[in-house]
Design a protein around this motif. Sequence first.
Motif, PDB file in Angstrom:
ATOM      1  N   ARG A   1     -22.452 -35.875  76.563  1.00  0.00           N
ATOM      2  CA  ARG A   1     -21.326 -35.934  75.638  1.00  0.00           C
ATOM      3  C   ARG A   1     -20.976 -34.518  75.192  1.00  0.00           C
ATOM      4  N   TRP A   2     -19.681 -34.231  75.108  1.00  0.00           N
ATOM      5  CA  TRP A   2     -19.223 -32.933  74.630  1.00  0.00           C
ATOM      6  C   TRP A   2     -19.170 -32.938  73.109  1.00  0.00           C
ATOM      7  N   ASP A   3     -19.802 -31.929  72.505  1.00  0.00           N
ATOM      8  CA  ASP A   3     -19.782 -31.757  71.054  1.00  0.00           C
ATOM      9  C   ASP A   3     -18.796 -30.637  70.733  1.00  0.00           C
ATOM     10  N   PRO A   4     -17.581 -30.955  70.258  1.00  0.00           N
ATOM     11  CA  PRO A   4     -16.561 -29.924  70.045  1.00  0.00           C
ATOM     12  C   PRO A   4     -16.893 -28.954  68.916  1.00  0.00           C
ATOM     13  N   LEU A   5     -17.698 -29.384  67.959  1.00  0.00           N
ATOM     14  CA  LEU A   5     -18.044 -28.493  66.856  1.00  0.00           C
ATOM     15  C   LEU A   5     -19.103 -27.479  67.285  1.00  0.00           C
ATOM     16  N   ARG A   6     -20.107 -27.939  68.027  1.00  0.00           N
ATOM     17  CA  ARG A   6     -21.160 -27.036  68.486  1.00  0.00           C
ATOM     18  C   ARG A   6     -20.799 -26.345  69.794  1.00  0.00           C
ATOM     19  N   ARG A   7     -19.717 -26.819  70.423  1.00  0.00           N
ATOM     20  CA  ARG A   7     -19.235 -26.249  71.689  1.00  0.00           C
ATOM     21  C   ARG A   7     -20.322 -26.292  72.758  1.00  0.00           C
ATOM     22  N   ARG A   8     -20.882 -27.468  72.954  1.00  0.00           N
ATOM     23  CA  ARG A   8     -21.899 -27.649  73.979  1.00  0.00           C
ATOM     24  C   ARG A   8     -21.981 -29.123  74.346  1.00  0.00           C
ATOM     25  N   HIS A   9     -22.652 -29.415  75.458  1.00  0.00           N
ATOM     26  CA  HIS A   9     -22.884 -30.783  75.875  1.00  0.00           C
ATOM     27  C   HIS A   9     -24.226 -31.273  75.338  1.00  0.00           C
ATOM     28  N   THR A  10     -24.310 -32.559  75.093  1.00  0.00           N
ATOM     29  CA  THR A  10     -25.552 -33.196  74.703  1.00  0.00           C
ATOM     30  C   THR A  10     -25.882 -34.261  75.738  1.00  0.00           C
ATOM     31  N   THR A  11     -27.024 -34.146  76.380  1.00  0.00           N
ATOM     32  CA  THR A  11     -27.414 -35.105  77.409  1.00  0.00           C
ATOM     33  C   THR A  11     -27.829 -36.423  76.760  1.00  0.00           C
ATOM     34  N   LEU A  12     -27.180 -37.505  77.164  1.00  0.00           N
ATOM     35  CA  LEU A  12     -27.493 -38.831  76.651  1.00  0.00           C
ATOM     36  C   LEU A  12     -28.508 -39.541  77.536  1.00  0.00           C
TER      37      LEU A  12
END
Length: 257
Positions: A51-62
């Motif tokens: 998932r793309w985290d627009p605030l942290r500007r990174r992806h998070t693996t689900l």
Amino acid sequence: MAAERSTADILDAAVHVRAAARDAASGTTGVGTVLTALAEVMAYDHASLSRWDPLRRRHTTLAGSYPDDATAYIESRLHHDPVFAVLRSPARGGLWLRDVPRNLLAASPGFQEVLSPLGIEDGVAQCLFSADGRYVGMLNVSTRSPRRAPDPARAVVTLLTEALATAVDPGTGRPSEAAPTAGPAAGGRRPGGLSPRELQVLGELTTGRTNREIAERLHITPRTVGTHIEHILAKLDLPNRAAAAARAAAWGVEPSR
């Protein structure tokens, strides 16, 4: 690696992927079940949904099966890779490794430092978008063996992107279902994960008012307005306030009365 499946088998497996994605979006099961179902569409050695985290500007693996260093690259460096600029287009139906120009692979740290050492020879990276055009995440699938051509799984993976987007971000439904106004009629549903105050500021942007004018209407400081706008652009992954105003208009978000 499992033998290649027939087109009929792949299409039947795609139905199971869609069902798994619905269950994951509702919280009935985890996102890992989607990747398990996807293995019946396209056998793989490694895969991940992030998932793309627009605030942290990174992806998070689900969910995923890549080694730790590859997962770290997907999460924190992939969006800076030159291949990503080619990949991230709503009009593109995924970028398959065999289709990437050699000069681009040579310039890609992701391929040179991550995929090549794993012996990867094929696979696909598929950006996932919500119905209103927000980038919400990515599917990565890698295999150590080239796939046959023509490959029916290529078309099926593209057709599954809407379901996969819903799995990684359950808020990716149709805009008409997730686009309430900024007032009480919103019924508690807030598009794009915006706070009630951010929705108010978003509605004000449709009028072309300056930060100072918005601040006077909402009884906050211009600096606070600016901060809200920064958060709005980050959450909706938009380049400027004009694009935010267009999004507000599309959602039917109006200025407070």
